[in-house]
Design a protein around this motif. Structure first.
Motif, PDB file in Angstrom:
ATOM      1  N   ASN A  77     -37.048  32.767 -41.744  1.00 17.56           N
ATOM      2  CA  ASN A  77     -37.655  33.407 -40.576  1.00 17.56           C
ATOM      3  C   ASN A  77     -39.062  32.887 -40.321  1.00 17.56           C
ATOM      4  N   GLU A  78     -39.844  32.625 -41.391  1.00 20.61           N
ATOM      5  CA  GLU A  78     -41.180  32.069 -41.218  1.00 20.61           C
ATOM      6  C   GLU A  78     -41.112  30.659 -40.663  1.00 20.61           C
ATOM      7  N   GLU A  79     -40.177  29.845 -41.146  1.00 17.01           N
ATOM      8  CA  GLU A  79     -40.022  28.485 -40.645  1.00 17.01           C
ATOM      9  C   GLU A  79     -39.653  28.508 -39.160  1.00 17.01           C
ATOM     10  N   ASN A  80     -38.736  29.349 -38.784  1.00 18.71           N
ATOM     11  CA  ASN A  80     -38.339  29.445 -37.387  1.00 18.71           C
ATOM     12  C   ASN A  80     -39.468  29.988 -36.514  1.00 18.71           C
ATOM     13  N   ALA A  81     -40.364  30.785 -37.088  1.00 17.78           N
ATOM     14  CA  ALA A  81     -41.488  31.316 -36.324  1.00 17.78           C
ATOM     15  C   ALA A  81     -42.367  30.183 -35.823  1.00 17.78           C
ATOM     16  N   LEU A  82     -42.611  29.179 -36.633  1.00 18.37           N
ATOM     17  CA  LEU A  82     -43.419  28.038 -36.193  1.00 18.37           C
ATOM     18  C   LEU A  82     -42.762  27.348 -35.002  1.00 18.37           C
ATOM     19  N   VAL A  83     -41.488  27.075 -35.096  1.00 19.86           N
ATOM     20  CA  VAL A  83     -40.769  26.426 -34.002  1.00 19.86           C
ATOM     21  C   VAL A  83     -40.816  27.299 -32.756  1.00 19.86           C
ATOM     22  N   ARG A  84     -40.577  28.604 -32.910  1.00 19.64           N
ATOM     23  CA  ARG A  84     -40.590  29.522 -31.759  1.00 19.64           C
ATOM     24  C   ARG A  84     -41.952  29.562 -31.084  1.00 19.64           C
ATOM     25  N   HIS A  85     -43.024  29.488 -31.865  1.00 19.04           N
ATOM     26  CA  HIS A  85     -44.366  29.611 -31.292  1.00 19.04           C
ATOM     27  C   HIS A  85     -44.958  28.272 -30.864  1.00 19.04           C
ATOM     28  N   LEU A  86     -44.435  27.191 -31.356  1.00 15.46           N
ATOM     29  CA  LEU A  86     -44.918  25.868 -30.960  1.00 15.46           C
ATOM     30  C   LEU A  86     -44.163  25.344 -29.744  1.00 15.46           C
ATOM     31  N   CYS A  87     -42.858  25.402 -29.782  1.00 15.38           N
ATOM     32  CA  CYS A  87     -42.032  24.806 -28.728  1.00 15.38           C
ATOM     33  C   CYS A  87     -41.880  25.732 -27.534  1.00 15.38           C
ATOM     34  N   SER A  88     -41.767  25.120 -26.354  1.00 12.95           N
ATOM     35  CA  SER A  88     -41.579  25.856 -25.105  1.00 12.95           C
ATOM     36  C   SER A  88     -40.388  25.280 -24.370  1.00 12.95           C
ATOM     37  N   ALA A  89     -39.730  26.109 -23.597  1.00 12.16           N
ATOM     38  CA  ALA A  89     -38.547  25.667 -22.860  1.00 12.16           C
ATOM     39  C   ALA A  89     -38.901  24.872 -21.610  1.00 12.16           C
ATOM     40  N   GLU A  90     -40.108  25.062 -21.090  1.00 12.32           N
ATOM     41  CA  GLU A  90     -40.489  24.404 -19.835  1.00 12.32           C
ATOM     42  C   GLU A  90     -42.004  24.336 -19.744  1.00 12.32           C
ATOM     43  N   PRO A  91     -42.507  23.574 -18.776  1.00  3.29           N
ATOM     44  CA  PRO A  91     -43.965  23.515 -18.617  1.00  3.29           C
ATOM     45  C   PRO A  91     -44.508  24.842 -18.098  1.00  3.29           C
ATOM     46  N   ALA A  92     -45.763  25.097 -18.386  1.00  2.60           N
ATOM     47  CA  ALA A  92     -46.417  26.291 -17.852  1.00  2.60           C
ATOM     48  C   ALA A  92     -46.393  26.202 -16.328  1.00  2.60           C
ATOM     49  N   PRO A  93     -46.013  27.279 -15.639  1.00  2.00           N
ATOM     50  CA  PRO A  93     -45.857  27.227 -14.182  1.00  2.00           C
ATOM     51  C   PRO A  93     -47.079  26.694 -13.443  1.00  2.00           C
ATOM     52  N   GLY A  94     -48.272  27.068 -13.828  1.00  2.00           N
ATOM     53  CA  GLY A  94     -49.468  26.616 -13.145  1.00  2.00           C
ATOM     54  C   GLY A  94     -49.847  25.179 -13.434  1.00  2.00           C
ATOM     55  N   LEU A  95     -49.172  24.551 -14.400  1.00  2.00           N
ATOM     56  CA  LEU A  95     -49.510  23.180 -14.798  1.00  2.00           C
ATOM     57  C   LEU A  95     -48.383  22.194 -14.518  1.00  2.00           C
ATOM     58  N   ARG A  96     -47.323  22.654 -13.883  1.00  2.00           N
ATOM     59  CA  ARG A  96     -46.121  21.831 -13.698  1.00  2.00           C
ATOM     60  C   ARG A  96     -46.435  20.458 -13.093  1.00  2.00           C
ATOM     61  N   ASP A  97     -47.228  20.408 -12.023  1.00  2.00           N
ATOM     62  CA  ASP A  97     -47.521  19.129 -11.371  1.00  2.00           C
ATOM     63  C   ASP A  97     -48.350  18.215 -12.268  1.00  2.00           C
ATOM     64  N   GLU A  98     -49.396  18.769 -12.906  1.00  2.00           N
ATOM     65  CA  GLU A  98     -50.251  17.963 -13.780  1.00  2.00           C
ATOM     66  C   GLU A  98     -49.476  17.416 -14.977  1.00  2.00           C
ATOM     67  N   LEU A  99     -48.555  18.216 -15.509  1.00  2.00           N
ATOM     68  CA  LEU A  99     -47.818  17.826 -16.709  1.00  2.00           C
ATOM     69  C   LEU A  99     -46.641  16.887 -16.419  1.00  2.00           C
ATOM     70  N   ALA A 100     -46.351  16.636 -15.162  1.00  2.00           N
ATOM     71  CA  ALA A 100     -45.200  15.796 -14.812  1.00  2.00           C
ATOM     72  C   ALA A 100     -45.350  14.362 -15.308  1.00  2.00           C
ATOM     73  N   LEU A 101     -46.579  13.871 -15.448  1.00  2.00           N
ATOM     74  CA  LEU A 101     -46.774  12.478 -15.867  1.00  2.00           C
ATOM     75  C   LEU A 101     -46.069  12.199 -17.192  1.00  2.00           C
ATOM     76  N   PHE A 102     -46.301  13.037 -18.197  1.00  2.00           N
ATOM     77  CA  PHE A 102     -45.609  12.871 -19.478  1.00  2.00           C
ATOM     78  C   PHE A 102     -44.378  13.763 -19.583  1.00  2.00           C
ATOM     79  N   GLY A 103     -44.317  14.799 -18.780  1.00  2.00           N
ATOM     80  CA  GLY A 103     -43.155  15.686 -18.781  1.00  2.00           C
ATOM     81  C   GLY A 103     -41.874  14.974 -18.397  1.00  2.00           C
ATOM     82  N   GLN A 104     -41.994  13.885 -17.635  1.00  2.00           N
ATOM     83  CA  GLN A 104     -40.800  13.137 -17.247  1.00  2.00           C
ATOM     84  C   GLN A 104     -40.053  12.565 -18.452  1.00  2.00           C
ATOM     85  N   PHE A 105     -40.703  12.493 -19.600  1.00  2.00           N
ATOM     86  CA  PHE A 105     -40.071  11.931 -20.799  1.00  2.00           C
ATOM     87  C   PHE A 105     -39.423  12.985 -21.695  1.00  2.00           C
ATOM     88  N   VAL A 106     -39.549  14.263 -21.354  1.00  2.00           N
ATOM     89  CA  VAL A 106     -38.989  15.316 -22.210  1.00  2.00           C
ATOM     90  C   VAL A 106     -37.503  15.054 -22.431  1.00  2.00           C
TER      91      VAL A 106
END
Length: 181
Positions: free
Chosen positions: A10-39
């Motif tokens: 559960n502790e190991e999975n907590a790191l993954v849950r708190h580090l990884c995100s399913a999508e870019p932050a809504p307010g940053l979507r356009d700015e993050l597209a430069l590298f987000g295209q490689f996800v």
């Protein structure tokens, strides 16, 4: 004295849950597209040259994802790919990660590469250039210039150039041809 720490699943999975995100932050979507295209995940055809011009080749893997509540992009570069001869061996093998985020104060990307195998940490400033991306690290010698070019939804070329004279002369150091899995 050696201190051993243990963790449960559960502790190991907590790191993954708190580090990884399913999508870019809504307010940053356009700015993050430069590298987000490689996800996603990529297969690499890597080639590198040493100071004597000796070429090495290997297959590798690359994984990009959203991190830190979708405010950044993190990637993991593995050459040779896991299970291949030479995996985990220096000088040509590497298994490192880059954390990248857009900094509106400088109007560019801050990018930090961490390579435990090579004992290196490098900071870059990245910007879109023409139809690609260039990243420059001049905080220490040698200077490094990395670029992404020929970018499509299913492939790109990554090039590394190196300068041992403060950026006066640049030499090809690595090339990776990436194909999306």
């Amino acid at each position: 004295m050696v201190i051993m720490m243990t963790y449960n699943e559960n502790e190991e999975n907590a790191l993954v849950r708190h580090l990884c995100s399913a999508e870019p932050a809504p307010g940053l979507r356009d700015e993050l597209a430069l590298f987000g295209q490689f996800v996603g995940s990529w297969e690499l055809d890597w080639q590198g040259w040493d100071s004597d011009g000796l070429q090495q080749r290997a297959r590798g893997e690359l994984h990009f994802g959203w991190v830190l509540d979708g405010s950044a992009v993190q990637d993991t570069w593995i050459v040779p790919k896991r299970g291949e001869p030479g995996h985990g061996e220096v000088p040509f093998g590497f298994h490192g990660t880059t954390v990248r985020f857009y900094d509106p104060q400088i109007g560019a990307w801050r990018s930090t590469w961490i390579n435990p195998m090579g004992g290196s940490v490098r900071c870059f400033i990245g910007r879109p250039v023409n139809s690609g991306i260039e990243l420059l690290s001049t905080d220490m010698e040698p200077h490094l210039h990395w670029s992404f070019s020929e970018i499509t939804h299913t492939s790109f070329v990554w090039l590394a150039r190196i300068s041992h004279d403060g950026g006066q002369n640049w030499h090809h150091h690595e090339r990776m041809d990436a194909t999306r899995l």
